[in-house]
Write a protein that holds these residues in place. Structure first.
Motif, PDB file in Angstrom:
ATOM      1  N   THR A   8       8.161  13.629 -11.129  1.00 58.49           N
ATOM      2  CA  THR A   8       8.081  15.028 -11.551  1.00 58.49           C
ATOM      3  C   THR A   8       6.975  15.760 -10.800  1.00 58.49           C
ATOM      4  O   THR A   8       6.888  16.985 -10.888  1.00 58.49           O
ATOM      5  CB  THR A   8       7.849  15.139 -13.074  1.00 58.49           C
ATOM      6  OG1 THR A   8       6.684  14.396 -13.419  1.00 58.49           O
ATOM      7  CG2 THR A   8       9.060  14.622 -13.848  1.00 58.49           C
ATOM      8  N   GLU A  28      14.883  16.121  -5.402  1.00 62.26           N
ATOM      9  CA  GLU A  28      14.913  17.371  -6.164  1.00 62.26           C
ATOM     10  C   GLU A  28      15.774  17.122  -7.398  1.00 62.26           C
ATOM     11  O   GLU A  28      16.949  16.789  -7.289  1.00 62.26           O
ATOM     12  CB  GLU A  28      15.522  18.500  -5.320  1.00 62.26           C
ATOM     13  CG  GLU A  28      14.727  18.825  -4.070  1.00 62.26           C
ATOM     14  CD  GLU A  28      13.400  19.514  -4.358  1.00 62.26           C
ATOM     15  OE1 GLU A  28      13.296  20.212  -5.395  1.00 62.26           O
ATOM     16  OE2 GLU A  28      12.462  19.330  -3.558  1.00 62.26           O
ATOM     17  N   TRP A  29      15.168  17.262  -8.550  1.00 60.98           N
ATOM     18  CA  TRP A  29      15.881  16.988  -9.791  1.00 60.98           C
ATOM     19  C   TRP A  29      16.791  18.154 -10.154  1.00 60.98           C
ATOM     20  O   TRP A  29      16.433  19.311  -9.957  1.00 60.98           O
ATOM     21  CB  TRP A  29      14.885  16.728 -10.925  1.00 60.98           C
ATOM     22  CG  TRP A  29      13.918  15.644 -10.573  1.00 60.98           C
ATOM     23  CD1 TRP A  29      12.572  15.788 -10.391  1.00 60.98           C
ATOM     24  CD2 TRP A  29      14.204  14.272 -10.320  1.00 60.98           C
ATOM     25  NE1 TRP A  29      12.023  14.584 -10.055  1.00 60.98           N
ATOM     26  CE2 TRP A  29      12.993  13.637  -9.999  1.00 60.98           C
ATOM     27  CE3 TRP A  29      15.374  13.517 -10.332  1.00 60.98           C
ATOM     28  CZ2 TRP A  29      12.911  12.279  -9.699  1.00 60.98           C
ATOM     29  CZ3 TRP A  29      15.296  12.164 -10.029  1.00 60.98           C
ATOM     30  CH2 TRP A  29      14.089  11.558  -9.721  1.00 60.98           C
ATOM     31  N   ASP A  72      18.643  21.032 -12.245  1.00 62.74           N
ATOM     32  CA  ASP A  72      18.149  21.920 -13.285  1.00 62.74           C
ATOM     33  C   ASP A  72      18.953  21.818 -14.576  1.00 62.74           C
ATOM     34  O   ASP A  72      18.554  22.375 -15.584  1.00 62.74           O
ATOM     35  CB  ASP A  72      18.189  23.379 -12.809  1.00 62.74           C
ATOM     36  CG  ASP A  72      17.134  23.642 -11.743  1.00 62.74           C
ATOM     37  OD1 ASP A  72      16.104  22.946 -11.736  1.00 62.74           O
ATOM     38  OD2 ASP A  72      17.365  24.539 -10.911  1.00 62.74           O
ATOM     39  N   MET A  95       7.094  16.040  -7.745  1.00 63.13           N
ATOM     40  CA  MET A  95       7.941  16.614  -6.699  1.00 63.13           C
ATOM     41  C   MET A  95       7.137  16.830  -5.408  1.00 63.13           C
ATOM     42  O   MET A  95       6.443  15.919  -4.969  1.00 63.13           O
ATOM     43  CB  MET A  95       8.641  17.857  -7.221  1.00 63.13           C
ATOM     44  CG  MET A  95       9.550  17.489  -8.414  1.00 63.13           C
ATOM     45  SD  MET A  95      10.530  18.805  -9.088  1.00 63.13           S
ATOM     46  CE  MET A  95      11.605  19.206  -7.743  1.00 63.13           C
ATOM     47  N   ALA A  96       7.208  18.007  -4.782  1.00 68.96           N
ATOM     48  CA  ALA A  96       6.553  18.242  -3.483  1.00 68.96           C
ATOM     49  C   ALA A  96       5.040  18.118  -3.567  1.00 68.96           C
ATOM     50  O   ALA A  96       4.373  17.819  -2.574  1.00 68.96           O
ATOM     51  CB  ALA A  96       6.950  19.603  -2.923  1.00 68.96           C
ATOM     52  N   TRP A 155      21.528  10.131  -4.738  1.00 65.85           N
ATOM     53  CA  TRP A 155      20.665  10.384  -3.584  1.00 65.85           C
ATOM     54  C   TRP A 155      20.753   9.231  -2.592  1.00 65.85           C
ATOM     55  O   TRP A 155      20.758   9.442  -1.386  1.00 65.85           O
ATOM     56  CB  TRP A 155      19.229  10.577  -4.068  1.00 65.85           C
ATOM     57  CG  TRP A 155      18.352  11.396  -3.170  1.00 65.85           C
ATOM     58  CD1 TRP A 155      18.066  12.721  -3.315  1.00 65.85           C
ATOM     59  CD2 TRP A 155      17.626  10.959  -2.017  1.00 65.85           C
ATOM     60  NE1 TRP A 155      17.204  13.129  -2.311  1.00 65.85           N
ATOM     61  CE2 TRP A 155      16.922  12.066  -1.502  1.00 65.85           C
ATOM     62  CE3 TRP A 155      17.504   9.748  -1.362  1.00 65.85           C
ATOM     63  CZ2 TRP A 155      16.113  11.995  -0.377  1.00 65.85           C
ATOM     64  CZ3 TRP A 155      16.691   9.668  -0.236  1.00 65.85           C
ATOM     65  CH2 TRP A 155      16.007  10.794   0.245  1.00 65.85           C
TER      66      TRP A 155
END
Length: 171
Positions: free
Chosen positions: A68, A90-91, A93, A70-71, A112
């Motif tokens: 979570t 990328e999870w 939405d 992420m970037a 993925w």
């Protein structure tokens, strides 16, 4: 195309254990590891073990952030572990609940991977996730649960190396 096995990395638990690691804090205090980068002064970052980056890279797999964070994992965690910028999952939405008993990341990570061999290092995987991946993922998969209060250990890395050594053309 990169066909090395994927290693999906969670941050909280595996890389930042819930309890301080049994290592002398002197190891971290004088290094840039605990210095805030980009204004991030998260006190739990001193629980990172800079050796984890070297040990992860030595596995010879494609590392991917599955967290979570992420970037932000590339901005905050990668420099502290000596890792390059890594791809980030990328999870979705969507508000859909996962199948009963599945972790919310399971289906997304399997998609993925697109059939590539995968290792998923997380503190929340269960037997339900392992069964689902075995039934829905055509490639080899190791869903390895890391003890969240301890973080990655040599035993975890040994388990991954053993698994990699069992594959065809292992890294």
């Amino acid at each position: 195309m990169d066909n090395r096995p994927l290693i999906f990395l969670d941050v909280d638990g595996p890389l930042i254990p819930f309890k301080a690691r049994p290592v002398s804090r002197e190891r971290f205090v004088d290094s840039a590891v605990v210095q805030p980068l980009n204004g991030t002064g998260n006190p739990l970052l001193n629980r990172l073990d800079p050796d984890d980056g070297r040990r992860l890279l030595a596995l010879g797999c494609q590392l991917v952030w599955a967290t979570t964070w992420m970037a932000e994992a590339n901005e905050v965690i990668s420099p502290r572990l000596g890792l390059p910028d890594l791809p980030v999952v990328e999870w979705p939405d969507g508000d859909e609940d996962p199948e009963r008993g599945l972790h919310w990341k399971t289906v997304c990570l399997t998609q993925w991977a697109a059939g590539r061999p995968l290792v998923w290092l997380d503190d929340e995987t269960t037997d339900a996730d392992r069964r689902w991946v075995a039934a829905h993922h055509p490639g080899r998969a190791l869903l390895h649960r890391v003890e969240p209060y301890v973080g990655l250990t040599e035993a975890d890395f040994s388990a991954v190396r053993r698994w990699l050594g069992q594959g065809h053309g292992a890294a």
